[in-house]
Scaffold this motif. Sequence first.
Motif, PDB file in Angstrom:
ATOM      1  N   UNK A  65     -68.255 -76.249  37.666  1.00  0.00           N
ATOM      2  CA  UNK A  65     -67.902 -76.988  38.882  1.00  0.00           C
ATOM      3  C   UNK A  65     -68.531 -76.351  40.109  1.00  0.00           C
ATOM      4  N   UNK A  66     -68.500 -75.030  40.170  1.00  0.00           N
ATOM      5  CA  UNK A  66     -68.993 -74.334  41.353  1.00  0.00           C
ATOM      6  C   UNK A  66     -70.505 -74.183  41.376  1.00  0.00           C
ATOM      7  N   UNK A  67     -71.149 -74.451  40.259  1.00  0.00           N
ATOM      8  CA  UNK A  67     -72.610 -74.424  40.242  1.00  0.00           C
ATOM      9  C   UNK A  67     -73.205 -75.832  40.242  1.00  0.00           C
ATOM     10  N   UNK A  68     -72.362 -76.842  40.496  1.00  0.00           N
ATOM     11  CA  UNK A  68     -72.861 -78.194  40.665  1.00  0.00           C
ATOM     12  C   UNK A  68     -73.068 -78.988  39.392  1.00  0.00           C
ATOM     13  N   UNK A  69     -72.575 -78.490  38.254  1.00  0.00           N
ATOM     14  CA  UNK A  69     -72.711 -79.210  36.989  1.00  0.00           C
ATOM     15  C   UNK A  69     -71.421 -79.998  36.717  1.00  0.00           C
ATOM     16  N   UNK A  70     -71.258 -81.087  37.450  1.00  0.00           N
ATOM     17  CA  UNK A  70     -69.988 -81.817  37.434  1.00  0.00           C
ATOM     18  C   UNK A  70     -69.645 -82.382  36.063  1.00  0.00           C
ATOM     19  N   UNK A  71     -70.635 -82.927  35.368  1.00  0.00           N
ATOM     20  CA  UNK A  71     -70.352 -83.537  34.071  1.00  0.00           C
ATOM     21  C   UNK A  71     -69.903 -82.490  33.054  1.00  0.00           C
ATOM     22  N   UNK A  72     -70.554 -81.325  33.059  1.00  0.00           N
ATOM     23  CA  UNK A  72     -70.152 -80.254  32.144  1.00  0.00           C
ATOM     24  C   UNK A  72     -68.756 -79.751  32.495  1.00  0.00           C
ATOM     25  N   UNK A  73     -68.486 -79.628  33.793  1.00  0.00           N
ATOM     26  CA  UNK A  73     -67.162 -79.176  34.224  1.00  0.00           C
ATOM     27  C   UNK A  73     -66.098 -80.165  33.767  1.00  0.00           C
ATOM     28  N   UNK A  74     -66.351 -81.443  33.976  1.00  0.00           N
ATOM     29  CA  UNK A  74     -65.395 -82.475  33.558  1.00  0.00           C
ATOM     30  C   UNK A  74     -65.107 -82.375  32.065  1.00  0.00           C
ATOM     31  N   UNK A  75     -66.150 -82.221  31.278  1.00  0.00           N
ATOM     32  CA  UNK A  75     -65.987 -82.133  29.826  1.00  0.00           C
ATOM     33  C   UNK A  75     -65.115 -80.939  29.438  1.00  0.00           C
ATOM     34  N   UNK A  76     -65.356 -79.795  30.084  1.00  0.00           N
ATOM     35  CA  UNK A  76     -64.582 -78.599  29.755  1.00  0.00           C
ATOM     36  C   UNK A  76     -63.118 -78.743  30.169  1.00  0.00           C
ATOM     37  N   UNK A  77     -62.879 -79.280  31.371  1.00  0.00           N
ATOM     38  CA  UNK A  77     -61.486 -79.484  31.797  1.00  0.00           C
ATOM     39  C   UNK A  77     -60.765 -80.439  30.851  1.00  0.00           C
ATOM     40  N   UNK A  78     -61.451 -81.494  30.445  1.00  0.00           N
ATOM     41  CA  UNK A  78     -60.827 -82.455  29.529  1.00  0.00           C
ATOM     42  C   UNK A  78     -60.502 -81.814  28.184  1.00  0.00           C
ATOM     43  N   UNK A  79     -61.368 -80.917  27.729  1.00  0.00           N
ATOM     44  CA  UNK A  79     -61.091 -80.215  26.473  1.00  0.00           C
ATOM     45  C   UNK A  79     -59.872 -79.318  26.599  1.00  0.00           C
ATOM     46  N   UNK A  80     -59.753 -78.658  27.753  1.00  0.00           N
ATOM     47  CA  UNK A  80     -58.574 -77.816  27.986  1.00  0.00           C
ATOM     48  C   UNK A  80     -57.310 -78.663  27.964  1.00  0.00           C
ATOM     49  N   UNK A  81     -57.333 -79.804  28.662  1.00  0.00           N
ATOM     50  CA  UNK A  81     -56.151 -80.662  28.746  1.00  0.00           C
ATOM     51  C   UNK A  81     -55.806 -81.265  27.390  1.00  0.00           C
ATOM     52  N   UNK A  82     -56.829 -81.632  26.610  1.00  0.00           N
ATOM     53  CA  UNK A  82     -56.576 -82.182  25.272  1.00  0.00           C
ATOM     54  C   UNK A  82     -55.879 -81.150  24.386  1.00  0.00           C
ATOM     55  N   UNK A  83     -56.262 -79.893  24.546  1.00  0.00           N
ATOM     56  CA  UNK A  83     -55.686 -78.826  23.720  1.00  0.00           C
ATOM     57  C   UNK A  83     -54.351 -78.323  24.277  1.00  0.00           C
ATOM     58  N   UNK A  84     -54.214 -78.417  25.614  1.00  0.00           N
ATOM     59  CA  UNK A  84     -53.012 -77.926  26.295  1.00  0.00           C
ATOM     60  C   UNK A  84     -52.538 -79.011  27.261  1.00  0.00           C
ATOM     61  N   UNK A  85     -51.828 -80.024  26.775  1.00  0.00           N
ATOM     62  CA  UNK A  85     -51.481 -81.213  27.579  1.00  0.00           C
ATOM     63  C   UNK A  85     -50.610 -80.923  28.802  1.00  0.00           C
ATOM     64  N   UNK A  86     -49.970 -79.763  28.850  1.00  0.00           N
ATOM     65  CA  UNK A  86     -49.109 -79.444  29.987  1.00  0.00           C
ATOM     66  C   UNK A  86     -49.771 -78.471  30.967  1.00  0.00           C
ATOM     67  N   UNK A  87     -51.062 -78.263  30.829  1.00  0.00           N
ATOM     68  CA  UNK A  87     -51.748 -77.313  31.705  1.00  0.00           C
ATOM     69  C   UNK A  87     -52.028 -77.963  33.065  1.00  0.00           C
ATOM     70  N   UNK A  88     -51.135 -77.727  34.015  1.00  0.00           N
ATOM     71  CA  UNK A  88     -51.256 -78.334  35.336  1.00  0.00           C
ATOM     72  C   UNK A  88     -52.479 -77.816  36.081  1.00  0.00           C
ATOM     73  N   UNK A  89     -52.822 -76.555  35.885  1.00  0.00           N
ATOM     74  CA  UNK A  89     -53.959 -75.996  36.621  1.00  0.00           C
ATOM     75  C   UNK A  89     -55.259 -76.706  36.256  1.00  0.00           C
ATOM     76  N   UNK A  90     -55.429 -77.054  34.975  1.00  0.00           N
ATOM     77  CA  UNK A  90     -56.629 -77.773  34.563  1.00  0.00           C
ATOM     78  C   UNK A  90     -56.626 -79.202  35.091  1.00  0.00           C
TER      79      UNK A  90
END
Length: 201
Positions: A65-90
């Motif tokens: 996210x901070x290096x401007x790779x929005x699509x990669x960042x989105x994919x990683x956040x979604x993977x975190x949320x899929x694995x940890x559905x209650x992760x508010x920080x993600x």
Amino acid sequence: RDLHSFPTRRSSDLYSSMSLDARYMLASFLWQQKRSGEAEKVFQDIALMGEDNPIHRSALANFYAQTGHSERAEQQYQQVIARHPDDVSAMRALAGLYLRTGRAADAERSIETALKRQPSDPQCLLIRGQLRLEQGRNDEGIQDLQRVVQADAKSAIPHYYLATGYLRQGNLPLAEAELQTALQASPGLLAAMNRDRKSVV
């Protein structure tokens, strides 16, 4: 050992024996040295080593996210949320990413989901407040931002966005007061925010 010459190859015995904390230190150093490709590899390894902990995978998403790779960042956040559905920080980070890249509807879905789990989270309220201002829902945005200020009066960012909200309402005295408070808390705020806008891809 000098970090400038520290090996980051996966085949290196020294690198392979490094702890998560040491890899965080190395990744941060490489990033600061503008060696983004090497830093990315270390963050990827951190995510793999700590894949059961959402914080470690989110570190890779934050890097993207901070290096401007929005699509990669989105994919990683979604993977975190899929694995940890209650992760508010993600969820919150994903909503912020959507907001910065002009995806208001996606930002709203993410931040509302996060707020259902933590209704009083100041950082979630900050994002929703910003979003409401973007949507022209100034009164609602100001209400959220006022709640953020009540929780953390010293933070410059909510005061800046409160100034924006009051300005859009035509309330110049309150807008000027909030902007002054923001700049007192962080004199370099405006320059930093301009840099952030330019870095959004």
